[in-house]
Structure formats: structure tokens, C-alpha cells
Design a protein around this motif. Structure first.
Motif, PDB file in Angstrom:
ATOM      1  N   LYS A   1      -0.564  -8.886  -8.176  1.00 42.33           N
ATOM      2  CA  LYS A   1      -0.342  -9.196  -9.595  1.00 42.33           C
ATOM      3  C   LYS A   1       0.705  -8.273 -10.199  1.00 42.33           C
ATOM      4  O   LYS A   1       1.636  -8.729 -10.878  1.00 42.33           O
ATOM      5  N   LEU A   2       0.603  -6.985  -9.932  1.00 40.93           N
ATOM      6  CA  LEU A   2       1.570  -6.020 -10.460  1.00 40.93           C
ATOM      7  C   LEU A   2       2.950  -6.219  -9.838  1.00 40.93           C
ATOM      8  O   LEU A   2       3.974  -6.078 -10.519  1.00 40.93           O
ATOM      9  N   LEU A   3       2.996  -6.558  -8.568  1.00 37.61           N
ATOM     10  CA  LEU A   3       4.282  -6.815  -7.907  1.00 37.61           C
ATOM     11  C   LEU A   3       4.942  -8.070  -8.476  1.00 37.61           C
ATOM     12  O   LEU A   3       6.161  -8.103  -8.662  1.00 37.61           O
ATOM     13  N   ASP A   4       4.137  -9.087  -8.787  1.00 38.35           N
ATOM     14  CA  ASP A   4       4.673 -10.300  -9.395  1.00 38.35           C
ATOM     15  C   ASP A   4       5.234 -10.008 -10.786  1.00 38.35           C
ATOM     16  O   ASP A   4       6.301 -10.505 -11.147  1.00 38.35           O
ATOM     17  N   GLN A   5       4.532  -9.194 -11.554  1.00 39.20           N
ATOM     18  CA  GLN A   5       5.026  -8.806 -12.879  1.00 39.20           C
ATOM     19  C   GLN A   5       6.324  -8.010 -12.763  1.00 39.20           C
ATOM     20  O   GLN A   5       7.244  -8.189 -13.557  1.00 39.20           O
ATOM     21  N   ALA A   6       6.409  -7.145 -11.775  1.00 39.06           N
ATOM     22  CA  ALA A   6       7.627  -6.359 -11.569  1.00 39.06           C
ATOM     23  C   ALA A   6       8.785  -7.258 -11.147  1.00 39.06           C
ATOM     24  O   ALA A   6       9.920  -7.052 -11.569  1.00 39.06           O
ATOM     25  N   ALA A   7       8.499  -8.274 -10.336  1.00 36.81           N
ATOM     26  CA  ALA A   7       9.546  -9.193  -9.890  1.00 36.81           C
ATOM     27  C   ALA A   7      10.125  -9.978 -11.060  1.00 36.81           C
ATOM     28  O   ALA A   7      11.308 -10.325 -11.060  1.00 36.81           O
TER      29      ALA A   7
ATOM     30  N   ARG B   1       0.819  -1.220   0.000  1.00 36.44           N
ATOM     31  CA  ARG B   1       0.000   0.000   0.000  1.00 36.44           C
ATOM     32  C   ARG B   1       0.848   1.264   0.000  1.00 36.44           C
ATOM     33  O   ARG B   1       0.382   2.328  -0.392  1.00 36.44           O
ATOM     34  N   ASP B   2       2.100   1.165   0.443  1.00 38.96           N
ATOM     35  CA  ASP B   2       2.983   2.322   0.522  1.00 38.96           C
ATOM     36  C   ASP B   2       3.618   2.679  -0.816  1.00 38.96           C
ATOM     37  O   ASP B   2       4.134   3.783  -0.981  1.00 38.96           O
ATOM     38  N   ILE B   3       3.604   1.764  -1.776  1.00 37.07           N
ATOM     39  CA  ILE B   3       4.204   2.011  -3.085  1.00 37.07           C
ATOM     40  C   ILE B   3       3.284   2.961  -3.855  1.00 37.07           C
ATOM     41  O   ILE B   3       2.102   2.662  -4.043  1.00 37.07           O
ATOM     42  N   PRO B   4       3.803   4.115  -4.285  1.00 43.69           N
ATOM     43  CA  PRO B   4       2.946   5.124  -4.928  1.00 43.69           C
ATOM     44  C   PRO B   4       2.148   4.602  -6.124  1.00 43.69           C
ATOM     45  O   PRO B   4       0.981   4.954  -6.287  1.00 43.69           O
ATOM     46  N   ALA B   5       2.733   3.756  -6.941  1.00 50.11           N
ATOM     47  CA  ALA B   5       2.038   3.252  -8.133  1.00 50.11           C
ATOM     48  C   ALA B   5       0.924   2.271  -7.782  1.00 50.11           C
ATOM     49  O   ALA B   5       0.063   1.994  -8.616  1.00 50.11           O
ATOM     50  N   LEU B   6       0.906   1.761  -6.569  1.00 52.31           N
ATOM     51  CA  LEU B   6      -0.090   0.765  -6.169  1.00 52.31           C
ATOM     52  C   LEU B   6      -1.147   1.309  -5.219  1.00 52.31           C
ATOM     53  O   LEU B   6      -2.031   0.564  -4.793  1.00 52.31           O
ATOM     54  N   LYS B   7      -1.048   2.581  -4.890  1.00 48.24           N
ATOM     55  CA  LYS B   7      -2.024   3.155  -3.947  1.00 48.24           C
ATOM     56  C   LYS B   7      -3.431   3.081  -4.531  1.00 48.24           C
ATOM     57  O   LYS B   7      -3.654   3.351  -5.692  1.00 48.24           O
TER      58      LYS B   7
ATOM     59  N   LEU C   1      -5.898  -5.595  -3.137  1.00 49.20           N
ATOM     60  CA  LEU C   1      -4.763  -6.460  -2.823  1.00 49.20           C
ATOM     61  C   LEU C   1      -4.414  -7.387  -3.985  1.00 49.20           C
ATOM     62  O   LEU C   1      -3.245  -7.551  -4.320  1.00 49.20           O
ATOM     63  N   THR C   2      -5.411  -7.990  -4.613  1.00 50.20           N
ATOM     64  CA  THR C   2      -5.123  -8.921  -5.708  1.00 50.20           C
ATOM     65  C   THR C   2      -4.421  -8.224  -6.862  1.00 50.20           C
ATOM     66  O   THR C   2      -3.498  -8.785  -7.462  1.00 50.20           O
ATOM     67  N   GLU C   3      -4.818  -7.012  -7.162  1.00 46.83           N
ATOM     68  CA  GLU C   3      -4.180  -6.244  -8.236  1.00 46.83           C
ATOM     69  C   GLU C   3      -2.756  -5.842  -7.845  1.00 46.83           C
ATOM     70  O   GLU C   3      -1.842  -5.891  -8.671  1.00 46.83           O
ATOM     71  N   ARG C   4      -2.568  -5.455  -6.586  1.00 40.65           N
ATOM     72  CA  ARG C   4      -1.218  -5.092  -6.118  1.00 40.65           C
ATOM     73  C   ARG C   4      -0.273  -6.285  -6.211  1.00 40.65           C
ATOM     74  O   ARG C   4       0.869  -6.157  -6.665  1.00 40.65           O
TER      75      ARG C   4
ATOM     76  N   CYS D   1      11.431  -3.941  -6.351  1.00 40.78           N
ATOM     77  CA  CYS D   1      10.422  -4.112  -7.397  1.00 40.78           C
ATOM     78  C   CYS D   1       9.668  -2.817  -7.715  1.00 40.78           C
ATOM     79  O   CYS D   1       9.101  -2.686  -8.806  1.00 40.78           O
ATOM     80  N   ALA D   2       9.652  -1.867  -6.805  1.00 42.88           N
ATOM     81  CA  ALA D   2       8.865  -0.639  -6.991  1.00 42.88           C
ATOM     82  C   ALA D   2       9.260   0.111  -8.247  1.00 42.88           C
ATOM     83  O   ALA D   2       8.395   0.706  -8.916  1.00 42.88           O
ATOM     84  N   LYS D   3      10.528   0.082  -8.610  1.00 46.36           N
ATOM     85  CA  LYS D   3      10.947   0.839  -9.792  1.00 46.36           C
ATOM     86  C   LYS D   3      10.492   0.188 -11.086  1.00 46.36           C
ATOM     87  O   LYS D   3      10.498   0.823 -12.127  1.00 46.36           O
ATOM     88  N   TYR D   4      10.070  -1.071 -11.039  1.00 49.24           N
ATOM     89  CA  TYR D   4       9.586  -1.763 -12.234  1.00 49.24           C
ATOM     90  C   TYR D   4       8.070  -1.736 -12.370  1.00 49.24           C
ATOM     91  O   TYR D   4       7.535  -2.311 -13.309  1.00 49.24           O
ATOM     92  N   ILE D   5       7.400  -1.103 -11.443  1.00 51.98           N
ATOM     93  CA  ILE D   5       5.944  -0.975 -11.515  1.00 51.98           C
ATOM     94  C   ILE D   5       5.634   0.325 -12.229  1.00 51.98           C
ATOM     95  O   ILE D   5       6.086   1.395 -11.822  1.00 51.98           O
TER      96      ILE D   5
END
Length: 100
Positions: free
Chosen positions: A23-29, A8-14, A18-21, A87-91
Motif C-alpha cells: 500500500k505504501l509503495l503504491d502511494q509512493a509510485a 523488506r529492505d527499504i528502511p521505511a518499510l521494515k 506485506l499488505t501495508e508495504r 519509490c523509496a525516496k517518496y515513502i
């Protein structure tokens, strides 16, 4: 590098569910570079290996099982913030066109 202790603290995911966050974190990883993946895997090993070392010592000292449990609980407190931060920089940041 800024540390994020929650997705929730990652600006691009605010504001995302949860499921979307996740998913996006997995793609960034998946887009992490080889040195970044290696760093994360080495850090994970540095936390997990002591757990097994403590478990092996339970034959002579049962309290080492308690220490193994404590180290196991520390795992998400140490690894997840580092993983989120890398991972935050890849989101992808949401563009202003999508919001309009």
C-alpha cells in the motif's frame, strides 16, 4: 541511489506486513515525477518488447519460445529493484513521535 531487491529492505518499510508495504509503495509510485515514470515505462518496454519479438519467431524456430519465457522471467529481476529504489525516496520515514 541504493538498490532494494525487496520491499523488506527499504528502511521505511521494515517491520511492516506485506499488505501495508504494498500500500505504501503504491502511494509512493503515485508521487513519482514525470521523468521517473517515463524512465520506468521505457525500461519496462525494453524488457517486454523482446518477449513479443521472440513469440513472433516461433513459426520458424520453436526455441525462441523458450527465450521469450527466459526474458519474461528476467522482468521482475530487473524492473522491481529499480522501481523500489525510485519509490523509496517518496515513502515517509516513520517519525520518532509515532514510535513514542
Amino acid at each position: 541511489m541504493k538498490f532494494y531487491f525487496s520491499t523488506r529492505d527499504i528502511p521505511a518499510l521494515k517491520g511492516l506486513p506485506l499488505t501495508e508495504r504494498v500500500k505504501l509503495l503504491d502511494q509512493a509510485a503515485k508521487r513519482l515525477s514525470v521523468p521517473e515514470k517515463t524512465l520506468l515505462n521505457v525500461l519496462k518496454l525494453l524488457v517486454i518488447v523482446p518477449v513479443f519479438a521472440f513469440i513472433l519467431q516461433t513459426a520458424s524456430n520453436w526455441t525462441s519460445l523458450l527465450w521469450a519465457f527466459v526474458v519474461f522471467l528476467i522482468y521482475p529481476l530487473v524492473i522491481k529493484p529499480i522501481q523500489y529504489s525510485i519509490c523509496a525516496k517518496y515513502i515517509a520515514q516513520p517519525s520518532s513521535k509515532e514510535n513514542a
